[in-house]
Write a protein that holds these residues in place. Structure first.
Motif, PDB file in Angstrom:
ATOM      1  N   GLU A 214       0.832  -1.207   0.000  1.00  0.00           N
ATOM      2  CA  GLU A 214       0.000   0.000   0.000  1.00  0.00           C
ATOM      3  C   GLU A 214       0.868   1.259   0.000  1.00  0.00           C
ATOM      4  OE1 GLU A 214      -3.093   0.148   2.934  1.00  0.00           O
ATOM      5  OE2 GLU A 214      -3.581  -1.969   2.679  1.00  0.00           O
ATOM      6  N   ARG A 215       1.906   1.255   0.829  1.00  0.00           N
ATOM      7  CA  ARG A 215       2.804   2.410   0.877  1.00  0.00           C
ATOM      8  C   ARG A 215       3.575   2.575  -0.433  1.00  0.00           C
ATOM      9  NH1 ARG A 215       2.575   6.381   4.954  1.00  0.00           N
ATOM     10  NH2 ARG A 215       1.623   5.395   6.769  1.00  0.00           N
ATOM     11  N   ALA A 216       3.794   1.463  -1.141  1.00  0.00           N
ATOM     12  CA  ALA A 216       4.557   1.522  -2.388  1.00  0.00           C
ATOM     13  C   ALA A 216       3.741   2.096  -3.542  1.00  0.00           C
ATOM     14  CB  ALA A 216       5.071   0.136  -2.751  1.00  0.00           C
ATOM     15  N   GLY A 217       2.416   2.214  -3.384  1.00  0.00           N
ATOM     16  CA  GLY A 217       1.580   2.799  -4.430  1.00  0.00           C
ATOM     17  C   GLY A 217       0.642   1.835  -5.099  1.00  0.00           C
ATOM     18  N   MET A 218       0.396   0.671  -4.479  1.00  0.00           N
ATOM     19  CA  MET A 218      -0.473  -0.327  -5.097  1.00  0.00           C
ATOM     20  C   MET A 218      -1.917   0.154  -5.184  1.00  0.00           C
ATOM     21  SD  MET A 218       0.052  -3.195  -6.518  1.00  0.00           S
ATOM     22  CE  MET A 218       0.511  -4.879  -6.246  1.00  0.00           C
ATOM     23  N   ILE A 219      -2.364   0.967  -4.235  1.00  0.00           N
ATOM     24  CA  ILE A 219      -3.745   1.457  -4.264  1.00  0.00           C
ATOM     25  C   ILE A 219      -3.989   2.288  -5.521  1.00  0.00           C
ATOM     26  CG2 ILE A 219      -5.452   2.897  -3.087  1.00  0.00           C
ATOM     27  CD1 ILE A 219      -4.116   2.192  -0.451  1.00  0.00           C
ATOM     28  N   LYS A 220      -3.065   3.178  -5.828  1.00  0.00           N
ATOM     29  CA  LYS A 220      -3.204   4.012  -7.036  1.00  0.00           C
ATOM     30  C   LYS A 220      -3.213   3.147  -8.287  1.00  0.00           C
ATOM     31  CE  LYS A 220      -1.189   7.982  -9.456  1.00  0.00           C
ATOM     32  NZ  LYS A 220      -1.307   7.349 -10.778  1.00  0.00           N
ATOM     33  N   LEU A 221      -2.351   2.138  -8.331  1.00  0.00           N
ATOM     34  CA  LEU A 221      -2.323   1.249  -9.498  1.00  0.00           C
ATOM     35  C   LEU A 221      -3.664   0.544  -9.671  1.00  0.00           C
ATOM     36  CD1 LEU A 221      -0.855  -0.243 -11.787  1.00  0.00           C
ATOM     37  CD2 LEU A 221      -0.047  -1.891 -10.077  1.00  0.00           C
ATOM     38  N   PHE A 222      -4.216   0.004  -8.591  1.00  0.00           N
ATOM     39  CA  PHE A 222      -5.501  -0.702  -8.671  1.00  0.00           C
ATOM     40  C   PHE A 222      -6.621   0.244  -9.109  1.00  0.00           C
ATOM     41  CE2 PHE A 222      -4.118  -4.069  -5.337  1.00  0.00           C
ATOM     42  CZ  PHE A 222      -3.514  -4.806  -6.335  1.00  0.00           C
ATOM     43  N   ASN A 223      -6.637   1.463  -8.547  1.00  0.00           N
ATOM     44  CA  ASN A 223      -7.677   2.425  -8.924  1.00  0.00           C
ATOM     45  C   ASN A 223      -7.575   2.826 -10.392  1.00  0.00           C
ATOM     46  OD1 ASN A 223      -8.874   2.479  -6.410  1.00  0.00           O
ATOM     47  ND2 ASN A 223      -7.741   4.261  -5.696  1.00  0.00           N
ATOM     48  N   ASP A 224      -6.335   3.063 -10.869  1.00  0.00           N
ATOM     49  CA  ASP A 224      -6.153   3.467 -12.265  1.00  0.00           C
ATOM     50  C   ASP A 224      -6.548   2.348 -13.224  1.00  0.00           C
ATOM     51  OD1 ASP A 224      -5.304   5.918 -11.457  1.00  0.00           O
ATOM     52  OD2 ASP A 224      -3.170   5.569 -11.814  1.00  0.00           O
ATOM     53  N   VAL A 225      -6.178   1.122 -12.892  1.00  0.00           N
ATOM     54  CA  VAL A 225      -6.546  -0.016 -13.747  1.00  0.00           C
ATOM     55  C   VAL A 225      -8.062  -0.179 -13.781  1.00  0.00           C
ATOM     56  CG1 VAL A 225      -6.444  -2.527 -13.954  1.00  0.00           C
ATOM     57  CG2 VAL A 225      -4.364  -1.238 -13.484  1.00  0.00           C
ATOM     58  N   SER A 226      -8.701  -0.071 -12.619  1.00  0.00           N
ATOM     59  CA  SER A 226     -10.163  -0.223 -12.551  1.00  0.00           C
ATOM     60  C   SER A 226     -10.860   0.879 -13.340  1.00  0.00           C
ATOM     61  CB  SER A 226     -10.622  -0.182 -11.086  1.00  0.00           C
ATOM     62  OG  SER A 226      -9.976  -1.174 -10.329  1.00  0.00           O
ATOM     63  N   LEU A 227     -10.399   2.118 -13.175  1.00  0.00           N
ATOM     64  CA  LEU A 227     -10.994   3.229 -13.930  1.00  0.00           C
ATOM     65  C   LEU A 227     -10.826   3.028 -15.425  1.00  0.00           C
ATOM     66  CD1 LEU A 227      -9.990   6.373 -11.836  1.00  0.00           C
ATOM     67  CD2 LEU A 227     -12.309   5.780 -12.549  1.00  0.00           C
ATOM     68  N   GLY A 228      -9.657   2.589 -15.835  1.00  0.00           N
ATOM     69  CA  GLY A 228      -9.420   2.391 -17.257  1.00  0.00           C
ATOM     70  C   GLY A 228     -10.254   1.272 -17.849  1.00  0.00           C
ATOM     71  N   LEU A 229     -10.529   0.239 -17.064  1.00  0.00           N
ATOM     72  CA  LEU A 229     -11.276  -0.913 -17.582  1.00  0.00           C
ATOM     73  C   LEU A 229     -12.772  -0.648 -17.662  1.00  0.00           C
ATOM     74  CD1 LEU A 229      -9.498  -3.912 -15.778  1.00  0.00           C
ATOM     75  CD2 LEU A 229      -9.369  -3.316 -18.200  1.00  0.00           C
ATOM     76  N   GLU A 351     -11.837  11.424 -18.523  1.00  0.00           N
ATOM     77  CA  GLU A 351     -11.496  11.368 -17.102  1.00  0.00           C
ATOM     78  C   GLU A 351     -10.954  10.012 -16.684  1.00  0.00           C
ATOM     79  OE1 GLU A 351     -14.438  12.764 -14.390  1.00  0.00           O
ATOM     80  OE2 GLU A 351     -15.064  14.436 -15.666  1.00  0.00           O
ATOM     81  N   CYS A 352     -10.960   9.054 -17.610  1.00  0.00           N
ATOM     82  CA  CYS A 352     -10.518   7.696 -17.287  1.00  0.00           C
ATOM     83  C   CYS A 352      -9.076   7.490 -17.757  1.00  0.00           C
ATOM     84  CB  CYS A 352     -11.422   6.657 -17.943  1.00  0.00           C
ATOM     85  SG  CYS A 352     -13.136   6.717 -17.378  1.00  0.00           S
ATOM     86  N   PRO A 353      -8.183   7.121 -16.856  1.00  0.00           N
ATOM     87  CA  PRO A 353      -6.810   6.845 -17.281  1.00  0.00           C
ATOM     88  C   PRO A 353      -6.747   5.563 -18.111  1.00  0.00           C
ATOM     89  CG  PRO A 353      -7.103   6.239 -14.990  1.00  0.00           C
ATOM     90  CD  PRO A 353      -8.380   6.908 -15.420  1.00  0.00           C
ATOM     91  N   SER A 354      -5.687   5.386 -18.820  1.00  0.00           N
ATOM     92  CA  SER A 354      -5.488   4.177 -19.615  1.00  0.00           C
ATOM     93  C   SER A 354      -5.046   3.037 -18.706  1.00  0.00           C
ATOM     94  CB  SER A 354      -4.431   4.419 -20.691  1.00  0.00           C
ATOM     95  OG  SER A 354      -4.033   3.202 -21.280  1.00  0.00           O
ATOM     96  N   ALA A 355      -5.808   1.942 -18.746  1.00  0.00           N
ATOM     97  CA  ALA A 355      -5.447   0.790 -17.919  1.00  0.00           C
ATOM     98  C   ALA A 355      -4.102   0.221 -18.347  1.00  0.00           C
ATOM     99  CB  ALA A 355      -6.534  -0.279 -18.011  1.00  0.00           C
ATOM    100  N   MET A 356      -3.871   0.185 -19.667  1.00  0.00           N
ATOM    101  CA  MET A 356      -2.609  -0.348 -20.166  1.00  0.00           C
ATOM    102  C   MET A 356      -1.434   0.514 -19.724  1.00  0.00           C
ATOM    103  SD  MET A 356      -1.127  -2.760 -21.725  1.00  0.00           S
ATOM    104  CE  MET A 356      -2.533  -3.589 -22.483  1.00  0.00           C
ATOM    105  N   LYS A 357      -1.617   1.828 -19.795  1.00  0.00           N
ATOM    106  CA  LYS A 357      -0.543   2.733 -19.378  1.00  0.00           C
ATOM    107  C   LYS A 357      -0.247   2.574 -17.891  1.00  0.00           C
ATOM    108  CE  LYS A 357       0.782   7.621 -19.217  1.00  0.00           C
ATOM    109  NZ  LYS A 357       0.344   9.020 -19.455  1.00  0.00           N
TER     110      LYS A 357
END
Length: 699
Positions: A214-229, A351-357
């Motif tokens: 979580e401290r390493a930034g996994m929450i942001k990664l999960f949120n960005d992937v979910s938003l992109g999908l 407003e949705c980031p790219s999941a692949m990116k």
């Protein structure tokens, strides 16, 4: 005139905060000044001790358990006051109690040889220390969880002492006080029993692993992937909540912690795009509680289950895989239907980031999780997998910061290759794998201290150590206290008597026994955390289900599931309470909506009991596929009946028909499946015709 309502709202906020703090101690307000720094240092030392004992195994198991409980109590008395009120300072008597608990935890280490020599014949000092430690465990648990669990466990002590005088078939030979203390304090059957062993090894490491990621930034990664999908899809914000919480569940086994992390982002997003506050909170609470069901890092009770029934943790995770996917699939389906009923749109694509990116930029964060999964399912112990996953995460955080100092990709790759060569060299010298891993982490940390941004990474790891220790407090103290109940039941033979009573009370009817177990788990969940709930119910009802022919792992999974569902079910609904602190809706309303959204969590365990193929307890893959199809259809129908929408809005008659068809798939008696398929076909044909009728006039 407005002061009273404001005061009432403020009091409600305080109660919510206290409930969340008890479930998730990492959220406790940090103390200021010297006290805060001391508590922080204690938490870091606690984590360092656990990692050291896991990686280097320098102490005997009983000594590790004893010191583990000592650290837990020291943190409990400093974080939680005598009264469950918010406080800013730590009074002297709480320091005294915490230090006393920790000092007494060293008794097993200092007098280890003497205790072994006089095993079964405790001295007066042994008994006095045992009484003090047991009392400190009870008081610590009361401060965190309230009175319910301490009272429930406490009544078993007089039961052991006065068993020969008890009526109604509850009597037994009775035990003297020295025998009871010996069992509860000086053996591995009481407060240092299996639950504490698992807490001191697997659970702590996996909690720490989640804190690091979580401290390493996994929450942001999960949120960005979910938003992109799915962010742009119909009802996208709610679908983002389901997927991101499901992904968080792979690294974090705490439902309330998930609500407080992903919910801060997803709940306001859902409300902004038209979801009712209560429904938004219910979706997040449902999805977050599913985190305890989602492999590879499930709830703490899953590790205790594996140790209790004597199977590898990988088997428990494998058995949970399909039900967990169905659980999140059900939540996804529910929010899709709600979006259709209310005509809710998704986020604008801009407003949705790219999941692949997001994956390309953060793929390296998935490496420790991939390594953990590989080790767990390759036959390694959870302890080894947790140690290596933790070391890999720490090396990744520190190493990535150092690698970024190199200007070109070639030099960065060369840095990681050189690190791998160094690890191989240390291993060839004869160091154990765990020692090699932590030697590299220590080396990277020393190098990082030479740079400002490197020191920030080291500080991040130290903060993660403190967070992990705090998050382990509630689970660990519950495990120690429930050990009293388990120890007395084993001493007196009460567990086998309880199993026979459950069978007799249900009249040998499996469905009635399952319903009784479900209700008991949910009722117990009103006052117990999910881990303690599972341990108690596993000791009382799981043996009864096994006596009635239920598969061993399925019977324990059944109890495990409903222990988790208790945190969604009113009146307590702790996950709903956490969500209410964000969406500002009534937590009871959130709880009732969450109960409907999480319908799969109530239905799938019953289906698995009647056909264990749903938990992969068979080699017949056709049967597995058939059960999955049945479950998916039942969930689709339950969702339609609950939300009141399928392809078109449903009236009450249509909802009853859909619910009835779904119920037919749950029953395992002749012709119910055939009747369920026929009713489903008729329902879908009717919905197709209704949709055509609504569309044609519009043309």
């Amino acid at each position: 005139m407005t002061a009273a309502p404001a005061s009432s709202a403020q009091n409600e906020d305080v109660k919510i905060r206290q409930a969340i703090d008890r479930e998730n101690p990492a959220t406790v307000v940090a103390f200021e000044g010297v006290a805060g720094k001391v508590v922080f240092i204690i938490a870091v030392l606690f984590s360092v001790f656990q990692v050291w004992t896991a990686a280097f195994n320098p102490l005997s198991s009983l000594v590790v358990r004893s010191i583990h409980v000592g650290f837990l109590l020291l943190m409990t008395y400093t974080l939680f006051g005598f009264r469950q009120t918010e406080r800013r300072t730590i009074p002297w008597y709480d320091w005294a109690l915490g230090i006393l608990a920790f000092v007494l935890s060293l008794y097993h280490w200092w007098f280890e040889a003497d205790l072994i020599q006089r095993s079964g014949d405790p001295s007066t000092t042994d008994l006095v220390v045992g009484v003090l430690v047991i009392a400190l465990v009870f008081e610590g648990a009361r401060r965190i969880m309230g009175w319910v669990l301490p009272i429930m466990c406490g009544v078993f002590i007089p039961y052991a002492l006065f068993g020969r005088h008890l009526p109604f078939g509850l009597g037994h030979r009775g035990y003297d006080i020295d025998q009871v203390i010996d069992n509860l304090y000086l053996s591995t059957e009481g407060i240092y029993g299996t639950p504490t062993f698992v807490s001191a090894t697997y659970i702590f490491l996996f909690i720490l692993f989640g804190a690091f990621l979580e401290r390493a930034g996994m929450i942001k990664l999960f949120n960005d992937v979910s938003l992109g999908l799915v962010g742009h899809a119909k009802g996208g914000p709610a679908k983002v909540a389901v997927i991101s919480s499901g992904l968080m569940g792979t690294i974090n086994g705490s439902g309330v912690a998930n609500v407080l992390t992903t919910g801060q982002f997803t709940i306001p997003l859902m409300m902004r795009f038209g979801y009712r506050p209560a429904f938004a909170g219910a979706v997040e609470a449902t999805a977050s509680m599913g985190g305890q069901l989602m492999p590879p890092v499930m709830g703490a009770a899953a590790f205790i289950m594996a140790e209790t029934i004597g199977v590898p943790y990988s088997e428990v995770a494998l058995a949970a895989a399909i039900p967990a996917i169905l659980y999140f699939g059900s939540a996804f389906w529910m929010v899709h239907l709600e979006a259709g009923r209310r005509n809710l749109v998704g986020l604008p694509s801009s407003e949705c980031p790219s999941a692949m990116k997001a994956v390309i930029e953060g793929w390296y964060l998935m490496l420790p999780l991939a390594a953990l999964v590989y080790l767990l399912f390759s036959g390694f112990t959870p302890l080894f997998a947790g140690v290596m996953g933790l070391a890999a995460t720490a090396a990744l955080i520190l190493g990535s910061r150092l690698a970024m100092r190199f200007g070109t990709m070639v030099l960065r790759v060369a840095f990681w290759v050189l690190l791998g060569v160094a690890a191989a060299a240390l291993w060839r010298v004869g160091l154990r794998t765990e020692h090699v891993a932590f030697a590299l982490v220590a080396l990277l940390a020393l190098v990082c201290l030479a740079f400002r941004d490197g020191r920030e990474s080291v500080a991040l790891l130290i903060q993660s150590l403190a967070d992990g220790a705090k998050n382990a407090v509630g689970v660990g103290v519950a495990c120690a206290l429930v050990g009293v109940l388990i120890g007395i039941m084993q001493l007196t033979g009460l567990s086998s008597g309880f199993a026979a009573m459950v069978v007799d009370f249900s009249g040998g009817n499996l469905l009635l026994a399952l319903l009784l177990t479900m209700v008991a788990s949910i009722v117990l969940g009103t006052g117990l955390p999910t881990t303690a709930n599972y341990i108690v119910m596993a000791a009382i009802t799981a043996p009864a289900l096994k006596l009635m022919g239920v598969d061993l792992i399925v019977s324990h999974m059944f109890v495990f599931y409903f222990g988790i569902m208790a945190d969604l079910t009113p009146p307590v609904a702790l996950a709903a309470l956490a969500a209410s602190s964000i969406c500002r809706a009534d937590h009871m309303e959130i709880g009732w909506i969450a109960t409907r959204v999480a319908m799969a969590g109530y239905v799938v365990p019953f289906m698995a009991v009647y056909d264990p193929a749903l938990m992969l307890q068979t080699d017949n893959w056709f049967n597995v596929a058939y059960m999955v199809v049945k479950a998916c259809i039942a969930i689709a129908l339950w969702g339609a009946a609950t939300i009141g929408y399928f392809w078109t809005p449903l009236n009450w008659a249509e909802r009853i028909i859909a619910a009835g068809a779904a119920f037919l798939f749950v029953l395992a008696v002749p012709w119910t499946d055939e009747a369920g398929f026929a009713a489903t076909a008729a329902f879908m044909a009717w919905q197709w015709w209704r949709e055509r009728q609504l569309v044609v006039p519009a043309r």
